[in-house]
Design an enzyme around this catalytic site. Structure first.
Site, PDB file in Angstrom:
ATOM      1  CB  ILE A 109      -0.953  -0.011   1.209  1.00  0.00           C
ATOM      2  CG1 ILE A 109      -1.959  -1.158   1.077  1.00  0.00           C
ATOM      3  CG2 ILE A 109      -1.700   1.322   1.331  1.00  0.00           C
ATOM      4  CD1 ILE A 109      -2.866  -1.342   2.279  1.00  0.00           C
ATOM      5  CG  ASP A 119      15.573   0.832  11.623  1.00  0.00           C
ATOM      6  OD1 ASP A 119      14.368   0.734  11.930  1.00  0.00           O
ATOM      7  OD2 ASP A 119      16.450   0.033  12.014  1.00  0.00           O
ATOM      8  CE1 TYR A 163      -2.096  -6.055  12.113  1.00  0.00           C
ATOM      9  CE2 TYR A 163      -4.418  -6.370  12.652  1.00  0.00           C
ATOM     10  CZ  TYR A 163      -3.433  -6.040  11.741  1.00  0.00           C
ATOM     11  OH  TYR A 163      -3.783  -5.672  10.464  1.00  0.00           O
ATOM     12  CB  THR A 201      -0.127  -6.293  -0.564  1.00  0.00           C
ATOM     13  OG1 THR A 201      -0.250  -7.501   0.215  1.00  0.00           O
ATOM     14  CG2 THR A 201      -1.023  -5.205   0.007  1.00  0.00           C
TER      15      THR A 201
END
Length: 326
Positions: A19, A73, A172, A207
């Protein structure tokens, strides 16, 4: 060809593929100068999915856009600070759009499917939420410092409906809901500075990672609540491409009334209907709020989907109630 974002400066984090890459492609095609971030400039040879900052940048430039790849990072605050300092220096302090998309927990989630939280590594929290939540906040802080000086800007968190109901694992879902709350609360303080903050929820997306899993783990079962679902290829036939979210953000970034949307959650498909855009393949992807689509996710209700017409939608107030704690 019209370039609605000509002269605008954007940052898309985590844009090597998926995405994030799709969003960067659309922003660049719309005329923006797009800074994209990722941990490596080139894809590791042992990566079965592929994708890199260099490849994304080349594709944006092929489409006539301007892209600046930045190795970053997002688990390191110093890297993030250097990113925004560079943008400020090179663009005279201007930043119009920030897309918080960086994420680093896909493999960890896959490796721990169906394991309860107490059997997962204690590091799972940081693996999921250091880049996927904490970093979004840090990026938003830096972006807000630039945007408020211009009294203009848009920040978008790329999220999902996992903040409403248990999905995949405990860290999550917590991270997704916290990101939605971040957008809502930051919007309160940013409103007087004319800076919008929005949560964007794509639907099912084809994806590179999903396509890889469909070919290698098509029979794997994933826990989503008390029920399970399989990685069924048919569920992704009318899924979104990775660039559909990018079309949504271009529409938001060019909306003169964007502040009316600040602090709220939007499905990409709902924005497609509102603004009148379709996916790059000319299709209108399925909307997660279509009841027949939602019913297909669970074995006990999948049979009902065939009898439910497309025009029946789940009301937003009912979806919100699914996450009610009272």
């Amino acid at each position: 060809m019209s370039k609605p974002l000509s002269g605008k400066v954007c940052i898309v984090t985590g844009a090597t593929r998926g995405i994030g890459k799709g969003i960067a492609l659309q922003l660049g095609e719309a005329g923006a100068t797009v800074y994209i971030t990722g941990r490596t400039l080139t894809s590791p040879k042992d990566d079965p999915v592929g994708g890199s900052l260099t490849e994304t940048a080349k594709e944006i430039e092929t489409r006539g856009g301007k892209c600046i790849p930045v190795q970053c990072d997002h688990s390191k605050d110093s890297d993030v600070e250097e990113l925004f300092s560079r943008v400020a220096k090179e663009q005279d302090g201007r930043l119009d759009v920030l897309v918080n998309n960086a994420y680093s927990a896909v493999k960890a989630l896959s490796d721990n499917f169906n394991k309860p939280f107490w059997e997962q590594p204690i590091t799972m929290w940081d693996t999921v939420n250091n880049v996927g939540l904490r970093n979004h906040y840090i990026c938003s802080v830096h972006a807000a410092r630039l945007m408020t000086a211009w009294k203009s800007g848009l920040i978008v968190n790329i999220l999902s409906a996992a903040g409403l109901k248990y999905t995949f694992n405990v860290p999550y879902g917590i991270g997704k809901e916290a990101n939605d709350r971040m957008a809502a609360d930051c919007a309160v303080e940013l409103r007087k500075m004319n800076v919008a903050f929005i949560s964007l929820w794509p639907g099912l997306v084809r994806t590179e990672q999903v396509l890889h899993l469909l070919t290698t783990k098509g029979d794997e079962t994933i826990s989503t609540s008390e029920e399970t679902m399989k990685l069924d290829p048919s569920m992704f036939e009318n899924a979104e491409t990775t660039e559909y979210s990018g079309k949504a953000i271009v529409a938001l970034a060019t909306d003169s009334n964007i502040m009316k949307k600040s602090g709220r959650v939007f499905f990409t498909a709902d924005l497609g209907y509102e603004y009148g855009f379709k996916d790059i393949n000319g299709k209108e992807p399925v909307n997660p709020r279509q009841l027949n689509n939602a019913l297909q996710f669970f074995p006990k209700t999948k049979w009902m989907a065939n009898y439910m017409p497309n025009f029946v939608y789940i009301p937003k107030w009912l979806m919100a109630a699914a996450g009610n704690k009272f």
